[in-house]
Design an enzyme around this catalytic site. Structure first.
Site, PDB file in Angstrom:
ATOM      1  N   LYS A 118       5.558 -26.222 -15.398  1.00 45.91           N
ATOM      2  CA  LYS A 118       4.123 -26.485 -15.323  1.00 45.91           C
ATOM      3  C   LYS A 118       3.380 -26.228 -16.637  1.00 45.91           C
ATOM      4  CE  LYS A 118       3.332 -27.708 -10.955  1.00 45.91           C
ATOM      5  NZ  LYS A 118       2.600 -28.926 -10.564  1.00 45.91           N
ATOM      6  N   SER A 170      13.399 -26.908 -11.316  1.00 44.39           N
ATOM      7  CA  SER A 170      12.031 -26.976 -11.824  1.00 44.39           C
ATOM      8  C   SER A 170      11.334 -25.633 -11.948  1.00 44.39           C
ATOM      9  CB  SER A 170      11.193 -27.908 -10.939  1.00 44.39           C
ATOM     10  OG  SER A 170      11.210 -27.454  -9.595  1.00 44.39           O
TER      11      SER A 170
END
Length: 403
Positions: free
Chosen positions: A55, A305
């Site tokens: 992110k 992720s």
């Protein structure tokens, strides 16, 4: 191919912008997974990124693109974890004031990390949606720029740098598996990879209990789920973003779904065999490999992720994973309430090599006779075949067993 608002030059520019800010995360190979699917499997370890997830990439590119006037007004975001930390660190690195709204029940380690990265944290509401509404109201009232977690071209451009790194680190890749929530990461990787390597399949993975993309792709437009819930909170999004959906619908090669049991098994696999800490959302590509081992052309790159998992959630998910893998068995056995009955039961369990973790007696139940008692047992077992053997031996001995 459509001329998207982002180009390869944009993505390469973002890659240069992120140099020294975001790590070029390592690519690790897995012999175990390679043996499972019959082709090489590599892991793109964004769980080792700064803030523990990808992110930071999109958040930094988005905030760096603000005008001086916009930066002076600060930024605001809403998140239960990864996006919050990415925005907080990106804003701090760029000298921008940040405010992050998080649900009241957000895990304490994620709240503390967001504060440590420099954001002012405001706890509001019981869900991310309620925190999101509060963040948008704050933006309207103060002039702060709202930083969306996935539905902005700059966010997608930042996440696309993961795709360029994959091609640089594993040029022989033929399939890339990516966990999907709103779709920013999948869209970014597809936008970076497809113009350079149209032969590479870019496939999303969603939790079956929170899968908004399959019905949306079928309808040709973003569709909202009425109800959704999954342990993979990082990809628990009820509606695809408009911008990511536009890219995914055109460039990606589909979205697969995985079960909660598959996510639990993947998390357990990651810890036991891969020696990597990942959150359930980050483990979703591994779950796809476990549930559909013959479905993907190799070499495969699975994008891990994120690795921000709350310890209490990890404990529950690991227990779930042990059950799914046949390594943990919870049963209730009915006994005659007399001295020695429990010892006889434990002797049977010793004979079949089942390790007793804990025991609880149940005497108050309308189903039980005056001379009966039930015992709740939690057993450590060695796999599905061993579980079947334990249950079979108990029943053969005459015990009434329920699960």
């Amino acid at each position: 191919m459509r001329n998207w608002p982002i180009t390869l030059d944009d993505v390469r520019g973002a890659q240069k912008m992120l140099a020294g800010v975001a790590r070029v995360t390592p690519m690790e190979s897995s012999r175990y997974l390679a043996g499972l699917i019959g082709a090489p499997v590599h892991l793109k370890c964004e769980n080792l990124q700064r803030t523990g997830s990808f992110k930071l990439r999109g958040a930094y590119v988005r905030i760096a693109g603000l005008s001086p006037v916009e930066r002076a007004g600060g930024v605001v975001a809403a998140s239960a974890g990864n996006h919050a930390q990415g925005v907080a660190l990106a804003a701090s690195l760029l000298g921008v004031r940040s405010t992050v709204f998080m649900p009241l029940a957000a895990p304490l380690p994620k709240v503390a990390a967001t504060r440590d990265y420099g954001a002012e944290v405001r706890l509001h509401g019981s869900t991310v949606d309620e925190a999101l509404n509060a963040a948008q109201q704050y933006a309207d009232a103060t002039g702060a720029v709202f930083i969306h977690p996935f539905d902005h071209w700059d966010i997608v451009t930042g996440q696309a740098t993961v795709g360029l790194e994959i091609l640089e680190q594993c040029p022989e890749v033929r399939t890339i598996l990516v966990g999907v929530g709103g779709g920013g990461l999948l869209a970014g990787i597809a936008a970076a990879v497809k113009p350079l390597r149209p032969d590479v399949q870019v496939i999303g993975v969603q939790a079956a209990n929170a899968a908004a993309y399959p019905p949306s792709l079928a309808a040709g437009r973003p569709v909202s789920l009425e109800r959704f819930a999954t342990m993979a909170d990082g990809i628990m999004v009820g509606r695809p973003g408009d911008i990511p959906f536009e890219v995914v619908n055109t460039l990606a090669d589909g979205v697969r779904t995985v079960s909660e049991e598959g996510l639990s098994r993947a998390l357990l696999l990651s810890l036991e065999r891969l020696k990597l800490v990942v959150e359930p959302a980050g483990a979703s590509p591994l779950a796809a490999l476990l549930e559909h081992p013959e479905s993907f052309r190799g070499p495969v790159v699975a994008v891990l992720s994120g690795g921000n998992i709350d310890p209490q959630l990890m404990q529950r998910v690991l227990r779930h994973g042990l059950v799914a893998a046949g390594r943990y068995l919870s049963i209730r056995v009915r006994l005659t309430d007399k001295p020695g009955a429990l010892a006889d039961l434990l002797a049977v369990l010793t004979r079949v090599d089942a390790n007793v973790l804990d025991i609880a007696h149940v005497r108050i139940d309308p189903r039980l006779g005056l001379t009966e008692v039930e015992v709740d047992l939690h057993l450590e077992t060695k796999g599905p075949e061993h579980c079947a053997a334990v249950l079979g031996d108990l029943r053969h001995t005459g015990y009434v067993v329920t699960q």
